[in-house]
Write an enzyme that holds these catalytic residues in place. Structure first.
Site, mmCIF file in Angstrom:
data_model
loop_
_atom_site.group_PDB
_atom_site.id
_atom_site.type_symbol
_atom_site.label_atom_id
_atom_site.label_comp_id
_atom_site.label_asym_id
_atom_site.label_seq_id
_atom_site.Cartn_x
_atom_site.Cartn_y
_atom_site.Cartn_z
ATOM 1 C CG HIS A 68 38.563 25.591 32.929
ATOM 2 N ND1 HIS A 68 37.932 26.263 33.953
ATOM 3 C CD2 HIS A 68 39.864 25.461 33.314
ATOM 4 C CE1 HIS A 68 38.807 26.555 34.893
ATOM 5 N NE2 HIS A 68 39.988 26.053 34.546
ATOM 6 C CG ASP A 76 35.860 27.615 37.606
ATOM 7 O OD1 ASP A 76 36.014 27.714 36.369
ATOM 8 O OD2 ASP A 76 35.249 28.447 38.292
#
Length: 454
Positions: A427, A431
């Site tokens: 992450h 995303d």
């Protein structure tokens, strides 16, 4: 003059190696090209060969882990006395800087015919009974490489099979994995006929011999782990544990899953199996996924990257790591330039890499440079799992089994072949929305698999 026996440096990233097993006892005679000891690193297993004839003198016991360049023994010339063993701090490579370890000279020896040859080339030639004097080297300074030997063997009739094998298992030609498997299955290697080069016994030969052997007497209880038993974490298992723990500790990992309708992919694979049968190429579902991933990474380069101190560094090439399960743990050989390779080329390469991994013949180059990983558990009956990213990559794709599912056409349920893909992303670099877009592209390619052929 004594010839040093060292821990070789098998690639730029190697920091240590474990002398797993001495193949020549202390004080025994050895010939140039014979396997001296079995080396295990974090990535591969490797047979280290003698560079000269003489008497073997051990300096360290089996199980010792040392850095590249470390001295582990000598090969003594006839009549030569054993040198005074240095203390551990004085062993070359221990406590030395990486630069010092790199520049330590490693003696090269001539092949059977006098030409300089790599250890792998000499071993392959010895197993096949090939005289290196008849081989022309294409390496630097005329050095004979593995490719030179294989080319010579392809144009030379195979030697006749030996009439009898030596009774001693230690003298039987066998791959390291075959020896381990034979020990666990209680198969006498002296009674196994090898199908590898020069009669070398492979893992498949041992499995065939074990399946043909009569069952063990009922009075012999199966061996089971007793409470309190400690299973040593050998080089590969130890590194896997450390890296996977570090991966979860250092990354912000997010996993998402998506179901793919595989009806057309199943049909395409069946057609390709028939079409490529004459070439001994059998494409798998993982091959289709690897090609779909490679094409998708071209459109979504943020998943083909690494996180550095300077930021998110996009990789210049697409190299897909393919996880292969071994008894000792997972290895991840690499399919390079997968975006340029055809599906047939990918299927041929994954077959070669998987066979090399299971027979202990993977080279360091086969394991280096991956930019994205694909790992499959469908063959184990798994539908969904959470794969852990292999650093320094920022993503990994898990592949489940192809199984019966249901889709709705109007108000009618229709049987479908489906597969679940599970994508884990870092992450910090990717995303959820870009990850989902990538996964959607992979699904679209698999559901319209003709696009994988163009």
């Amino acid at each position: 003059m004594a010839t040093d026996v060292l821990i070789p440096k098998l690639g730029m990233t190697m920091t240590e190696g474990t002398l797993a097993e001495w193949m020549i006892p202390d004080g025994a005679e050895v010939k140039a090209g014979q396997i001296l000891y079995h080396l295990e690193t974090e990535k591969i297993e490797f047979d280290v060969e003698a560079e000269s004839d003489g008497t073997v003198a051990h300096l360290v016991p089996a199980g010792t882990t040392l850095p590249p360049g470390a001295l582990v023994g000598y090969v003594l010339a006839p009549g030569e006395t054993r040198p005074i063993a240095p203390t551990p701090s004085a062993l070359p490579g221990i406590g030395a800087s990486p630069a010092q370890q790199e520049v330590r000279p490693v003696q090269q020896s001539s092949g059977a015919g006098g030409g300089v040859a790599s250890p792998i080339a000499r071993r392959l030639a010895g197993e096949a009974g090939l005289d290196l004097a008849s081989v022309t080297g294409s390496g630097p300074g005329g050095r004979i490489t593995e490719a030179d030997v294989r080319a010579a063997l392809s144009s030379t009739p195979a030697p006749p099979a030996p009439e009898a094998r030596q009774a001693s298992t230690a003298e039987v030609l066998a791959s390291p994995l075959a020896r381990k498997l034979a020990q666990s299955l209680r198969v006498d290697l002296a009674l196994v006929r090898g199908t590898g080069p020069g009669g070398r016994i492979t893992q498949e030969d041992v499995e065939a011999a074990a399946s043909a052997a009569p069952p063990a007497p009922a009075s012999v209880p199966p061996q089971r782990g007793l409470p309190g038993t400690i299973v040593p974490m050998r080089a590969m298992r130890k590194v896997i544990a450390e890296r996977m723990h570090a991966s979860l500790r250092e990354m912000a990992q997010l996993t998402m899953a998506m179901e793919v309708v595989m009806d057309d992919a199943v049909k395409l694979r069946g057609q390709l199996i028939e079409e490529w049968a004459s070439q001994s190429i059998r494409p798998s579902y993982t091959d289709l996924v690897i090609k779909a991933v490679a094409k998708s990474l071209v459109l979504h380069p943020r998943l083909n990257a690494r996180v550095t101190a300077a930021g998110i560094e996009l990789e210049p090439t697409i190299a897909i790591g393919m996880a292969v399960a071994l008894d000792e743990g997972l290895v991840v050989p690499v399919v390079r330039d997968a975006d340029y390779a055809t599906l047939r080329e990918i299927a041929a390469e994954t077959t070669r890499l998987a066979e090399a991994a299971r027979s202990g013949k993977l080279a360091m180059d086969d394991m280096a440079g991956q930019t994205f990983s694909v790992t499959a558990l469908g063959m184990a009956g798994i539908d969904f799992f959470t794969p852990i990213i292999n650093p320094p990559n920022v993503a990994i794709l898990g592949v489940g089994r192809v199984h019966d599912g249901t889709a709705w056409v109007g108000n009618l349920p229709v049987r479908r072949q489906v597969m679940t893909l599970s994508l884990t992303v870092d992450h910090r670099a990717v995303d959820g929305a870009p990850g989902a877009a990538f996964l959607n592209e992979v699904r679209a390619l698999l559901e319209s698999p003709y696009r994988l052929l163009i």
